[in-house]
Write a protein that holds these residues in place. Structure first.
Motif, PDB file in Angstrom:
ATOM      1  N   ALA A  63     -59.677 -66.212 -24.711  1.00  0.00           N
ATOM      2  CA  ALA A  63     -59.608 -66.219 -26.178  1.00  0.00           C
ATOM      3  C   ALA A  63     -60.886 -65.654 -26.752  1.00  0.00           C
ATOM      4  O   ALA A  63     -61.971 -65.838 -26.200  1.00  0.00           O
ATOM      5  CB  ALA A  63     -59.407 -67.645 -26.693  1.00  0.00           C
ATOM      6  N   LYS A  64     -60.734 -64.957 -27.867  1.00  0.00           N
ATOM      7  CA  LYS A  64     -61.884 -64.461 -28.609  1.00  0.00           C
ATOM      8  C   LYS A  64     -62.636 -65.662 -29.173  1.00  0.00           C
ATOM      9  O   LYS A  64     -62.036 -66.643 -29.579  1.00  0.00           O
ATOM     10  CB  LYS A  64     -61.378 -63.581 -29.749  1.00  0.00           C
ATOM     11  CG  LYS A  64     -62.461 -63.055 -30.671  1.00  0.00           C
ATOM     12  CD  LYS A  64     -61.827 -62.331 -31.855  1.00  0.00           C
ATOM     13  CE  LYS A  64     -62.873 -61.724 -32.786  1.00  0.00           C
ATOM     14  NZ  LYS A  64     -64.047 -62.529 -33.051  1.00  0.00           N
ATOM     15  N   LYS A  65     -63.960 -65.544 -29.209  1.00  0.00           N
ATOM     16  CA  LYS A  65     -64.774 -66.593 -29.795  1.00  0.00           C
ATOM     17  C   LYS A  65     -64.602 -66.579 -31.311  1.00  0.00           C
ATOM     18  O   LYS A  65     -64.444 -65.532 -31.910  1.00  0.00           O
ATOM     19  CB  LYS A  65     -66.246 -66.342 -29.435  1.00  0.00           C
ATOM     20  CG  LYS A  65     -67.101 -67.589 -29.474  1.00  0.00           C
ATOM     21  CD  LYS A  65     -68.573 -67.197 -29.315  1.00  0.00           C
ATOM     22  CE  LYS A  65     -69.425 -68.017 -30.275  1.00  0.00           C
ATOM     23  NZ  LYS A  65     -70.726 -67.430 -30.543  1.00  0.00           N
ATOM     24  N   LEU A  89     -65.186 -66.342 -35.078  1.00  0.00           N
ATOM     25  CA  LEU A  89     -66.127 -65.711 -36.008  1.00  0.00           C
ATOM     26  C   LEU A  89     -65.274 -65.356 -37.211  1.00  0.00           C
ATOM     27  O   LEU A  89     -64.351 -64.559 -37.112  1.00  0.00           O
ATOM     28  CB  LEU A  89     -66.752 -64.468 -35.371  1.00  0.00           C
ATOM     29  CG  LEU A  89     -67.935 -63.836 -36.113  1.00  0.00           C
ATOM     30  CD1 LEU A  89     -69.159 -64.719 -36.103  1.00  0.00           C
ATOM     31  CD2 LEU A  89     -68.270 -62.488 -35.470  1.00  0.00           C
TER      32      LEU A  89
END
Lengths: 442, 442
Positions: A348-350, A352
């Motif tokens: 998963a993308k972090k 932000l």
């Protein structure tokens, strides 16, 4: 698949170019890096519903299945990619053999969805799955936006007839898909002949002001229309004076006149007047069709008016303020190596700016309360809790590259009515609010 | 015209069914009444611009010309109409021979327009003109909505590069038309391969989060991309930690790295930080591309940020709040009989709820002030005043059924820049306001 199977008036020899360039360059890089064959799971979901909407309506699944089947790189397409240097020779050779061979599960068409619902899950090698991102999102984001608006309008219209008339307000092919999505969302008919041709949706027509203006008098125009289309036709009565037109219409067609259409003015007031006049003239069965920038709120406001059918254009085909959904196509798990037995690793993308994803291959279920009304959308990874086993939402759509879940459009339409009926009553409120079901992560 | 001429990936054997059913039933009634051959003039115009917009941008003319040329009823289409009983046999026979033989004048593509501007004028028999209503409006209403949004974004972006990336947010074929309209409105490139294929618009691509997540580390992903696409590529730096990603990107690609893309977070803040970091690392020529729900206001708010290019998706392809225009196709004059010498009679619907039209065949001119800046859109019937003769806006597009004004897309793009530059300065303000030119009826 040839043109006839996909349906004229548009022949789609290939859907492979409905693709953002980066899908192909990522493929090239992954092929070279040896990561293209890693088993991967992509999921389609939305992080939020359009502001104030209480549920989403999934539409376009049937079109996605067509698009996946026809995602092939023919010589003309390959020639374009080569000529413009978009990808290298090994990648072109790989594309020439492309045929999706993985699995797709998803919510069936017409089902409702909520933030986080994994409405589509695409599994296969990274290479074969990544290419489908753009076309899948185009279809689902467009069609679901229209179906959601249609569903609200059909909730507002109750038993009254809804006719899709928006072709002139949107791209000519988006219009055909919009008719289809509107039908799934509860509309009964369309004015768009291409939608009738392509999807078998019932088509209807009335008449335009131009037809009245062409003739030397309104009476001549009505007579011309009734003579050839019969007394059951719909006469447009607001070109000059409505009361005079209604009188003329009944004189020309008799009390068996099918319907009159009102396309301007204060529809509430005019509909009441026209109904009274028609009744007075003995045309008690003549119906009243209203059109003119209707949306779900205008439809609801006419609930007490003597209206039999609504023709809806602009606001339907533009999603009534929300012309697109915000569905995304995200990699949620992939194998640690190209070995087919390598276990899947959730990714998963972090976070932000609210763009975080939840990693892992997901299941989804809609949990009912004791009375059988849905109370939560439950999304999880790992094993499905036994009490939710019978309430799962994803069905198998494509297996080993073969479409296994084609169905008539009518099935999606019926499913939508049932799915909406299973939601809490507040789903049908038109006012702005939160999603009627919370999404719980198990 | 065959598929190759119209351009893959979509073959449009016929545009004849992109038509509302009533066009065909009105035709049938007019044929039977003997009024079908009356010489007629239809005009396309809008009564108002979308709320707050200062000018409209006409786009889609080239697509209208294609649609008119391909408006033919082939056996499959005729079979559908017969089978569904939509029109009678004499009408089907008439349709089988259909080929538009009239004249079309219009504003050239890329030109700006205002309420009442007669952007298209279609002349011929009632029968041949009425059929074109729906497809002409579909194209102009969609394409002009996108071009208007694109024009505002390009005004906001100034000399910076604008990339259309909205394919996934709209119908897959509307996306291709949207790329085309965006190019007319001032965009430089698209991510949509089908738009490159069909219209020769320059295509570009970056990379997605999925590509980074596929690999064991961000470094592996960057290396894979740079190895095959070269140092000039654009690396996506916001999958995990932006500062770390920028450092890794420059380590992997060297200071010759083409660009980095930022797709989340506070773009203003992040762009400043990334620029400072890139400069510190010696990557002074590495560009910064930003994406993430941009619209013209977000673009303008980044004017002082160190951004080199904007990728715009959702808000572009949905017309930045106005996904359609309200153009209508109205009969404004017709002959009193089928005699080709019969004089034209102006006609118009009576006003009711603001839907009145101005009758009569119109000309239009844009009157300049002493400094050469446009001061009014002048629309009239009858002879053109001599002082406006050189400022007329309508050009001949189709003559006796033959397209006479095909042009490269670049011409429309160049024309738009010039047309916008000829308007008062306030046209470029993004704030809501009135149309920058009043429409005067002569």
């Amino acid at each position: 698949m040839n043109a006839a199977d996909l349906g004229l008036p548009v022949d789609v020899p290939s859907t492979a170019l409905f693709t953002d360039q980066y899908e192909l360059t990522m493929l090239q890089a992954a092929l070279r890096a040896g990561t293209a064959d890693r088993r991967s799971v992509f999921e389609v979901f939305t992080r939020r519903l359009p502001e104030g909407r209480r549920y989403g309506v999934l539409a376009g699944i049937g079109r996605v299945l067509d698009a996946v089947e026809n995602f092939r790189f023919d010589p003309a397409v390959l020639g374009f990619l080569r000529e413009h240097g978009i990808v290298d020779e090994p990648t072109l050779q790989w594309l020439a053999r492309y045929r999706f061979s993985g699995d797709i599960w998803g919510y069936p068409e017409g089902e409702v969805y909520f933030p986080g619902s994994p409405v589509l899950r695409v599994e296969g090698s990274f290479a074969e799955c990544v290419l489908l991102e753009t076309v899948i999102l185009s279809i689902l984001n467009h069609d679901s936006a229209i179906a959601a608006a249609a569903s609200r309008m059909s909730a507002a219209a109750g038993e009254r007839r809804l006719i899709e008339m928006g072709a002139r307000r949107t791209h000519e092919l988006a219009a055909v898909a919009a008719s289809r999505a509107a039908y799934v969302g509860g509309f009964q008919a369309t004015s768009d002949l291409a939608a009738g041709f392509r999807y078998g949706i019932p088509t209807v027509g009335t008449s335009a002001h131009a037809f009245t203006l062409l003739h030397d008098s309104e009476r001549d125009a009505f007579r011309a229309q009734v003579e050839t289309l019969g007394r059951g036709t719909t006469l447009l009565v607001d070109t000059y004076d409505v009361a005079e037109a209604v009188r003329t219409a009944v004189e020309v067609a008799g009390p068996e006149l099918g319907a009159v259409r009102i396309d301007s003015g204060d529809l509430l007031l005019v509909a009441h007047r026209v109904r009274a006049q028609l009744d007075e003239l003995g045309a008690r069965n003549t119906k009243i069709v209203v059109t003119s920038d209707l949306d779900e709120y205008a439809i609801a406001s006419l609930a007490a008016a003597p209206v039999d059918a609504y023709g809806v254009g602009t606001q339907l085909v533009t999603g009534s303020g929300h012309p697109t959904c915000s569905m995304v196509y995200k990699l949620v798990a992939r194998a640690a190596s190209a070995d087919p037995k390598a276990p899947l690793v959730p990714v998963a993308k972090k976070s932000l700016g609210g763009k975080a994803s939840v990693g892992g291959r997901k299941w989804a279920a809609r949990r009912p309360d004791a009375a059988g009304v849905a109370e939560a959308e439950v999304v999880g990874t790992g094993p499905v809790p036994p009490e939710l086993a019978d309430h799962q939402l994803l069905v198998e759509l494509v297996k080993g590259g073969d479409v296994v879940a084609r169905e008539p459009l009518e099935a999606a339409r019926t499913r939508h009515i049932a799915a909406r009926a299973g939601l809490p009553m507040s789903a049908m409120q038109l006012s702005r609010g939160e999603p009627v079901l919370p999404t719980e992560y198990a």
